[in-house]
Design an enzyme around this catalytic site. Structure first.
Site, mmCIF file in Angstrom:
data_model
loop_
_atom_site.group_PDB
_atom_site.id
_atom_site.type_symbol
_atom_site.label_atom_id
_atom_site.label_comp_id
_atom_site.label_asym_id
_atom_site.label_seq_id
_atom_site.Cartn_x
_atom_site.Cartn_y
_atom_site.Cartn_z
ATOM 1 N N TYR A 191 -24.094 -77.417 95.770
ATOM 2 C CA TYR A 191 -25.456 -76.947 96.043
ATOM 3 C C TYR A 191 -26.236 -77.994 96.840
ATOM 4 O O TYR A 191 -26.872 -77.673 97.852
ATOM 5 C CB TYR A 191 -26.159 -76.645 94.720
ATOM 6 C CG TYR A 191 -27.566 -76.124 94.854
ATOM 7 C CD1 TYR A 191 -27.807 -74.770 95.059
ATOM 8 C CD2 TYR A 191 -28.664 -76.970 94.771
ATOM 9 C CE1 TYR A 191 -29.095 -74.276 95.186
ATOM 10 C CE2 TYR A 191 -29.953 -76.494 94.894
ATOM 11 C CZ TYR A 191 -30.169 -75.144 95.102
ATOM 12 O OH TYR A 191 -31.453 -74.671 95.231
ATOM 13 N N SER A 213 -34.434 -61.287 92.341
ATOM 14 C CA SER A 213 -34.968 -62.000 91.176
ATOM 15 C C SER A 213 -35.595 -63.308 91.632
ATOM 16 O O SER A 213 -35.531 -63.680 92.812
ATOM 17 C CB SER A 213 -33.860 -62.276 90.151
ATOM 18 O OG SER A 213 -32.889 -63.170 90.680
#
Length: 338
Positions: free
Chosen positions: A157, A18
């Site tokens: 992250y 994706s």
């Protein structure tokens, strides 16, 4: 350093089911490259290969979790076994936890590092021997502007993206020293409109979102394809990402204050979402294999990326501006003699 034209390349796109990875695989296939696509989502890979073959392209799917070295090695091995060689390795796979640092568990923080950092490390370890056999090639890492400027609510992250940049910088210098003709590129997107925000684990009580404005994933894919043909050290994708990078270098304290005011509320959407809802931290979300996410209404165009794709125009413009500045200084000096 010379890299092959895309239509002569075999490309592995890791994290392709994706978002940016899917857009990148489609663009490579459209331009004639042979492509291996990998991710954890079998349904996403199957639909992607079908789409590529429907346009006349050649692709294979390899299911893998990048946190497992043996599975990453299988991507490289199967790509070379099927196509005969490897010319470009594009590593996109990433996951995130959207939460205040104190809400993370050690296991969640470690998992983000394992996927986002160690996955990139494993990818380079398995790709480099094959790229050396080819005699040239490109190792392209999709990082983030968060590798230069961390955002709140994304501590794991941001940490992984900072660490990835450090790893790539070290590797790049070693290859330069050894005169190995392999290009190492760090692609650093700004806020991109992908399902990334739908699929991450959230503890915000809301579906997370990026700090607007957004850019479309096809823009990042275009920069990746440029790096596959043209050796380049790094590319920031999205004009706002460039502005943030400059601001961080000039006034990091001011950026801290601005992000405290803007980014924390800006990363909360209006849609409720629980941390128990489906997310891709440990298992794939098989139902969301789109290229674009939910924020088309907040997407803006980016203009400066064109100059990265056309370096002659870029440096010609810089030279022209410098020349005009020198003329202005000279005229000022002539009109104001000592």
């Amino acid at each position: 350093m010379q890299l092959k034209p895309i239509n002569q390349q075999v490309v592995a796109v890791v994290g392709a089911s994706s978002g940016i990875g899917r857009a990148t695989a489609l663009q490579f296939a459209q331009q004639g490259a042979k492509v291996s696509v990998s991710a954890r989502s079998q349904s996403g890979l199957d639909s992607l290969v079908e789409e590529i073959k429907a346009m006349g392209g050649d692709a294979i799917a390899i299911t893998a979790d990048v946190a497992d070295f043996d599975q990453v090695k299988a991507i490289a091995d199967k790509t070379v076994e099927y196509f005969g060689r490897l010319d470009t390795w594009v590593h996109v796979a990433a996951t995130a936890v959207f939460a205040r640092f104190e809400q993370h568990t050690p296991e969640e923080f470690r998992r983000v590092i394992e996927v986002n950092l160690m996955g990139q490390v494993y990818g380079a370890m398995v790709a480099l021997p094959y790229l050396r056999q080819t005699g040239q090639g490109a190792l392209i890492s999709v990082g983030s502007v968060e590798g230069h400027r961390s955002l709140p609510l994304q501590s794991a992250y941001s940490s992984s993206k900072h660490a990835t940049e450090g790893f790539l910088d070290s590797l790049r210098v070693e290859l330069i020293h050894d005169k190995v003709p392999i290009s190492v590129t760090n692609i650093m997107p700004a806020t991109i409109n992908t399902p990334f925000y739908n699929n991450g684990l959230t503890k915000l009580g809301r579906k997370p979102k990026g700090v607007p404005p957004f850019y479309q994933p096809e823009l990042v894919a275009r920069s990746i394809l440029h790096a596959a043909e043209n050796p380049v050290r790094e590319l920031i994708v999205g004009d706002v990402g460039r502005i943030l990078d400059i601001a961080q270098k000039l006034a990091p304290g001011l950026v801290d204050v601005a992000l405290a005011l803007i980014a924390v509320p800006g990363e909360h959407s209006s849609e409720p979402k629980s941390e128990t809802d489906p997310n891709n931290l440990y298992t794939p979300v098989e139902t969301d294999n789109r290229v674009r996410g939910d924020f088309d209404n907040q997407v803006i165009p980016s203009f400066l990326d064109w100059f990265d794709w056309h370096p002659a125009a870029k440096w010609g413009t810089v030279a022209g501006i410098a020349g005009l500045a020198l003329l202005a200084v000279q005229n000022l000096s002539d009109n104001n003699p000592a």
